[in-house]
Design a protein around this motif. Sequence first.
Motif, short mmCIF file in Angstrom:
data_model
loop_
_atom_site.label_atom_id
_atom_site.label_comp_id
_atom_site.label_asym_id
_atom_site.label_seq_id
_atom_site.Cartn_x
_atom_site.Cartn_y
_atom_site.Cartn_z
N ALA A 140 32.25 21.93 10.51
CA ALA A 140 31.95 21.39 9.17
C ALA A 140 31.39 19.98 9.27
CB ALA A 140 33.21 21.41 8.31
N LEU A 141 31.95 19.17 10.17
CA LEU A 141 31.45 17.80 10.35
C LEU A 141 30.01 17.82 10.88
CD1 LEU A 141 32.33 14.76 10.27
CD2 LEU A 141 32.75 14.98 12.72
N GLU A 142 29.73 18.73 11.81
CA GLU A 142 28.36 18.84 12.35
C GLU A 142 27.38 19.29 11.27
OE1 GLU A 142 25.32 18.50 15.01
OE2 GLU A 142 27.41 17.84 15.23
N ALA A 143 27.83 20.20 10.40
CA ALA A 143 26.97 20.64 9.29
C ALA A 143 26.64 19.48 8.36
CB ALA A 143 27.66 21.76 8.51
N LEU A 144 27.62 18.66 8.03
CA LEU A 144 27.37 17.50 7.18
C LEU A 144 26.48 16.48 7.86
CD1 LEU A 144 30.92 16.91 5.63
CD2 LEU A 144 28.97 18.12 4.63
N ARG A 145 26.61 16.36 9.19
CA ARG A 145 25.78 15.41 9.94
C ARG A 145 24.30 15.83 9.91
NH1 ARG A 145 28.36 15.45 14.42
NH2 ARG A 145 29.37 13.42 14.38
N GLN A 146 24.05 17.13 9.91
CA GLN A 146 22.67 17.63 9.97
C GLN A 146 22.01 17.74 8.60
OE1 GLN A 146 22.05 21.10 12.39
NE2 GLN A 146 23.33 20.35 14.06
N LEU A 147 22.72 17.42 7.54
CA LEU A 147 22.11 17.43 6.22
C LEU A 147 21.04 16.34 6.12
CD1 LEU A 147 25.21 17.92 3.88
CD2 LEU A 147 23.40 19.57 4.34
N ARG A 148 19.99 16.61 5.36
CA ARG A 148 18.91 15.65 5.16
C ARG A 148 18.80 15.31 3.68
NH1 ARG A 148 19.97 15.04 9.41
NH2 ARG A 148 18.81 15.34 11.35
N PRO A 149 18.46 14.07 3.36
CA PRO A 149 18.32 13.70 1.94
C PRO A 149 17.27 14.55 1.25
CG PRO A 149 18.36 11.74 3.33
CD PRO A 149 18.27 12.93 4.25
N LEU A 150 17.39 14.68 -0.07
CA LEU A 150 16.50 15.54 -0.83
C LEU A 150 15.06 15.07 -0.75
CD1 LEU A 150 16.50 18.01 -2.65
CD2 LEU A 150 16.78 16.51 -4.61
N LYS A 151 14.81 13.76 -0.75
CA LYS A 151 13.45 13.23 -0.71
C LYS A 151 12.77 13.63 0.58
CE LYS A 151 14.15 9.25 -3.72
NZ LYS A 151 14.14 7.78 -3.81
N ARG A 152 13.48 13.50 1.69
CA ARG A 152 12.90 13.88 2.98
C ARG A 152 12.66 15.38 3.05
NH1 ARG A 152 16.22 10.36 7.52
NH2 ARG A 152 15.76 8.30 6.67
N THR A 153 13.57 16.14 2.45
CA THR A 153 13.40 17.59 2.45
C THR A 153 12.16 17.98 1.69
OG1 THR A 153 15.81 17.83 2.48
CG2 THR A 153 14.53 19.77 1.89
N MET A 154 11.89 17.32 0.54
CA MET A 154 10.73 17.64 -0.27
C MET A 154 9.44 17.16 0.39
SD MET A 154 12.25 16.74 -4.01
CE MET A 154 10.75 17.10 -4.88
N GLN A 155 9.54 16.07 1.18
CA GLN A 155 8.36 15.52 1.82
C GLN A 155 8.16 16.06 3.24
OE1 GLN A 155 8.86 11.31 1.67
NE2 GLN A 155 8.68 11.20 -0.56
N ALA A 156 8.83 17.16 3.54
CA ALA A 156 8.71 17.73 4.88
C ALA A 156 7.30 18.26 5.10
CB ALA A 156 9.73 18.86 5.06
N LYS A 157 6.98 18.48 6.36
CA LYS A 157 5.65 18.97 6.68
C LYS A 157 5.45 20.37 6.11
CE LYS A 157 5.14 16.31 10.94
NZ LYS A 157 4.93 16.38 12.39
N PRO A 158 4.27 20.68 5.59
CA PRO A 158 4.05 22.00 5.01
C PRO A 158 4.06 23.08 6.07
CG PRO A 158 2.01 20.74 5.08
CD PRO A 158 3.11 19.81 5.47
N SER A 159 4.48 24.26 5.69
CA SER A 159 4.53 25.37 6.62
C SER A 159 3.12 25.89 6.90
CB SER A 159 5.40 26.49 6.03
OG SER A 159 4.81 26.94 4.82
N ALA A 160 3.03 26.85 7.84
CA ALA A 160 1.73 27.41 8.22
C ALA A 160 1.08 28.14 7.05
CB ALA A 160 1.91 28.36 9.40
#
Length: 213
Positions: A140-160
Amino acid sequence: MAEHIYTGEDFAEKIVQVNRVSKKTAGGNKIGFSVLVVVGDRNSRVGVGLGKAPGVQDAIRKGSSYARKHMITVPMVETTIPHEIYIKRGAAKVLLKPAAKGTGVIAGGSVRAVVEAAGIKDILSKVLGTNNQASNVYAALEALRQLRPLKRTMQAKPSAEVAKVEVAVEKVQEEQKEVQGKKKVAVKSKVEVTSSKTKVAKKPVAKVSKRTV
């Protein structure tokens, strides 16, 4: 599961697991304790520590000290997590999902200790692997560590697929521009032809004089 709240430093400390360890030595059995402690400020910071000592209180103090030194910051959206995440750590498998406001903490004992210490009030979770509390706490701690903020998630690189669609749209736009350019050229040439015809039509016709015989 015991819970201790330190109001002075505003930390919530939860004891998840206490194990009694016996080690055989030449002088007899050596008794010790290992304690798994979860520490959080209930404001997006949480840590986990494992303390070992001959006494329970010393083990708790060691585990709490380690957890406070190794705390992580959890990105949050209001009272829940920004996105769904699935973690496999050893035999432990933990699934965390964001939930609507007012849902509450839907989680088992070990995962609940971690998310509540972090200050998450609305979340859905499922333990899919082992029932070992220590393994699930670390997962559970590792899962919380790997979470990314919503802004970064929305600004992620576009898929193929998104990239292909964008290329197709650009191609269509270029074709439309070419067609419009050809239309403009055709209209311009038509106007020129029309104007030249009108000029020819407006040319004065030479008058033929009639000779009288």
